[in-house]
Every structure is written in C-alpha cells, then in structure tokens.
Design a protein around this motif. Structure first.
Motif, PDB file in Angstrom:
ATOM      1  N   ILE A   1       0.819  -1.209   0.000  1.00  0.00           N
ATOM      2  CA  ILE A   1       0.000   0.000   0.000  1.00  0.00           C
ATOM      3  C   ILE A   1       0.856   1.264   0.000  1.00  0.00           C
ATOM      4  N   TYR A   2       1.846   1.331   0.881  1.00  0.00           N
ATOM      5  CA  TYR A   2       2.585   2.591   1.008  1.00  0.00           C
ATOM      6  C   TYR A   2       3.700   2.726  -0.027  1.00  0.00           C
TER       7      TYR A   2
ATOM      8  N   ARG B   1       1.184   3.934  -2.984  1.00  0.00           N
ATOM      9  CA  ARG B   1       1.304   5.357  -2.676  1.00  0.00           C
ATOM     10  C   ARG B   1       2.664   5.923  -3.072  1.00  0.00           C
TER      11      ARG B   1
ATOM     12  N   ILE C   1      -2.705   4.058   9.030  1.00  0.00           N
ATOM     13  CA  ILE C   1      -4.090   3.584   8.899  1.00  0.00           C
ATOM     14  C   ILE C   1      -4.314   3.208   7.441  1.00  0.00           C
ATOM     15  N   PHE C   2      -4.810   2.015   7.238  1.00  0.00           N
ATOM     16  CA  PHE C   2      -5.119   1.609   5.862  1.00  0.00           C
ATOM     17  C   PHE C   2      -6.268   0.615   5.846  1.00  0.00           C
ATOM     18  N   VAL C   3      -6.887   0.555   4.669  1.00  0.00           N
ATOM     19  CA  VAL C   3      -7.914  -0.448   4.379  1.00  0.00           C
ATOM     20  C   VAL C   3      -7.484  -1.069   3.053  1.00  0.00           C
TER      21      VAL C   3
ATOM     22  N   ARG D   1     -12.410  -0.558   0.453  1.00  0.00           N
ATOM     23  CA  ARG D   1     -12.527   0.887   0.680  1.00  0.00           C
ATOM     24  C   ARG D   1     -13.871   1.401   0.189  1.00  0.00           C
ATOM     25  N   GLY D   2     -14.278   2.538   0.751  1.00  0.00           N
ATOM     26  CA  GLY D   2     -15.470   3.226   0.273  1.00  0.00           C
ATOM     27  C   GLY D   2     -16.707   2.359   0.247  1.00  0.00           C
TER      28      GLY D   2
ATOM     29  N   ARG E   1     -18.289   1.598   7.056  1.00  0.00           N
ATOM     30  CA  ARG E   1     -17.035   1.566   6.295  1.00  0.00           C
ATOM     31  C   ARG E   1     -15.905   1.183   7.238  1.00  0.00           C
TER      32      ARG E   1
ATOM     33  N   ASP F   1     -12.852   2.115   7.378  1.00  0.00           N
ATOM     34  CA  ASP F   1     -12.044   3.208   7.934  1.00  0.00           C
ATOM     35  C   ASP F   1     -12.791   3.882   9.088  1.00  0.00           C
TER      36      ASP F   1
ATOM     37  N   TRP G   1      -5.765  16.293   3.521  1.00  0.00           N
ATOM     38  CA  TRP G   1      -7.081  15.844   3.076  1.00  0.00           C
ATOM     39  C   TRP G   1      -7.838  15.086   4.159  1.00  0.00           C
ATOM     40  N   TRP G   2      -7.132  14.706   5.235  1.00  0.00           N
ATOM     41  CA  TRP G   2      -7.844  14.058   6.343  1.00  0.00           C
ATOM     42  C   TRP G   2      -8.741  15.044   7.097  1.00  0.00           C
TER      43      TRP G   2
ATOM     44  N   ARG H   1     -12.411  15.074   6.481  1.00  0.00           N
ATOM     45  CA  ARG H   1     -12.969  13.770   6.894  1.00  0.00           C
ATOM     46  C   ARG H   1     -13.148  13.744   8.413  1.00  0.00           C
TER      47      ARG H   1
END
Ligand code: COA
Length: 238
Positions: free
Chosen positions: A29-30, A34, A105-107, A112-113, A119, A121, A147-148, A151
């Motif tokens: 993921i990272y 990402r 933190i990850f899903v 996701r979504g 959800r 997250d 961007w968090w 949320r």
C-alpha cells in the motif's frame, strides 16, 4: 463480520500469523501504491523503527483475513513526530503518557469506500477512540496529509493543528493533536450504528482498562396525537 482486535506485546503471540501479511500489505500500500519510496525495503515488508514492542496495533480481521489496520505508538517513546517531522510541531514537543501517536491507517483496496455496513475506515476511527477512552488516553498526535481534515470534521474527530501544513513530495502534510473522549466515541458509534464497544481484547485480561458501557438505543420518536397530523397547508405558515 469484521472484528477489530487490539494487538500489543502482551498478546502478539496470538496474532503471529498476521504480522507477516500485515507488513507485506503495508509495503504494497505505502510503497507500491502510494509510492512512499523512503519506506521501501528489499524484503517487501514495510517495517520502521517505530514498530517496537511498545506499539499497539488495531487489526481489522474479516473471516480470518486482515483487511485494515492502524498503529498507535506511545509518545513517551520515539515516534514519527518527535524523530522525523519535529518541525511540523511548533508547540511544545508531545511526550505524554496519555497521548499516543497514530499512523499507518489503511484499508485494503477492495474494502474501501464501502456502502454496505460501516465503512472499515470509520470502524477503525471509532475503534481507536474506544481504545483510547478505555485505557485513559486524552489525545492522539498524528502527522497526516491535510485531506484528512475534512474527513475528521465530518465524523466529529476534533483535530487541533500543531503547526502550518508543509509541502512534502507533493503532499500537504501537517501535525495535529486529536481529542480522545467518550463523547466523540459515543457519537462515532451512533454514526455507524454500533450499540456497544467493538474491540476484541483477546489475551489482554491483564491490561488496566475501563470497560465501556453498552450504548442506549436512540430515544423513540414521540407519537403525535392523530388530529395534530391533519393540518391545513396554512398551519405551516410562520
Ligand atoms: N489523497 C487524497 N484523498 C484521498 C486519498 C489520498 N491519498 N486517499 C483517500 N482519499 C479520499 C478519497 O478521495 C475519497 O474521497 P471521496 O469520498 O470524496 O471521493 C475518500 O478519501 C475515501 O477514500 P477511499 O479510499 O475510497 O475509501 P475509505 O474511506 O474506505 O479509505 C483510507 C480511506 C485512507 C483508509 C484508504 O484510502 C487507504 O487505505 N489508503 C491507503 C493508505 C493511506 O494512504 N493511509 C493514510 C496515510 S497513513
């Protein structure tokens, strides 16, 4: 059914089969997705100097599969904000027994979504609040992308900036301190339809914590007498 498990040095042996997939997922993921290349390691696992015995993990496990996670590191120990990003915090350094730093933190992408059920997250954000309230924390420090913030605002996490956002590798990043309190936990539970604590504390009977109460169901809507429902349109004029 997704369950959130608290995993610490005291029960890690019970989750030993999950740690290798966990670190591989972090790498996928990272690093791969990402492109946080500073975290790359040739063995295909993303493990850093803060994955110590003192770290506490929330593992979201569904039918035996790890589908999401989060890490909490005591701020009394070296952490991302103190060691890597100290310049993001222009206030006093945070080194307090009642504050843990959250990270990673990850899903997994296919979960996701989600629209069916809570959800994952949101479940993790609710679960970490439950963890903090249970063990007596007052806050979480976090280095995060900006961007968090909307949320957090939407779900009721109260995040206080510790400095101005800075651009890093094309990302706007800042440091925040988030309040950890029972009111926020209760509100999060209400948002995702939880009526009781959600954490699984397998093998952690010795941990000093407060058992959180079940939550009362929402008050029933009061029933209006039949005649008050039959208004003329004019009754609504103010
Ligand atoms: N940059 C900007 N916005 C992002 C983002 C990113 N890297 N990752 C997610 N978002 C935004 C999405 O745009 C989306 O917004 P929208 O609903 O208005 O379209 C929203 O967050 C939802 O994201 P999504 O990934 O669809 O689902 P989610 O809310 O279930 O999961 C994460 C959110 C962060 C848990 C998930 O995206 C994830 O695991 N990401 C990889 C790990 C990561 O980057 N973690 C944060 C740093 S530790």
């Amino acid at each position: 059914m997704s369950e959130i498990h608290v995993v610490s040095k005291d029960n890690r042996r019970l989750y030993k089969n999950y740690f290798d997939p966990y670190f591989r997922l972090r790498h996928d993921i990272y690093v791969k997705q990402r492109k946080w290349m500073a975290l790359d390691r040739p063995d295909g696992r993303e493990i850093d100097q803060f994955d110590t015995d003192e770290a506490v993990y929330l593992f979201c496990i569904d039918d035996g599969r790890l589908i999401g996670a989060m890490r909490a590191v005591p701020t009394m120990m070296p952490n991302l904000m103190s060691e890597i990003f100290p310049y993001l915090n222009i206030r006093e350094p945070i080194q307090r027994p009642d504050v843990y730093e959250l990270s990673r933190i990850f899903v997994i992408p296919e979960r996701r979504g989600e629209h069916a059920g809570p959800r994952i997250d949101m479940l993790l954000l609710t679960a970490i609040m439950e963890y903090g309230v249970s063990v007596g924390l007052s806050g979480f420090s976090i280095v995060l992308e900006s961007w968090w913030l909307p949320r957090f605002e939407r779900c009721g996490w109260k995040a206080h900036p510790l400095g101005l956002p800075q651009m890093m590798d094309g990302m706007s990043v800042l440091a925040v301190l988030v309040d950890c309190d029972e009111t926020t936990w209760t509100s999060l539970c209400g948002q995702i339809g939880l009526r009781k604590p959600t954490l699984t504390w397998r093998g952690l009977a010795g941990v000093n914590r407060r058992a959180l109460p079940d939550l009362s169901p929402p008050a029933p809507l009061s029933v209006q007498p039949a005649q008050s429902v039959l208004h003329d349109a004019g009754d609504y004029a103010t």
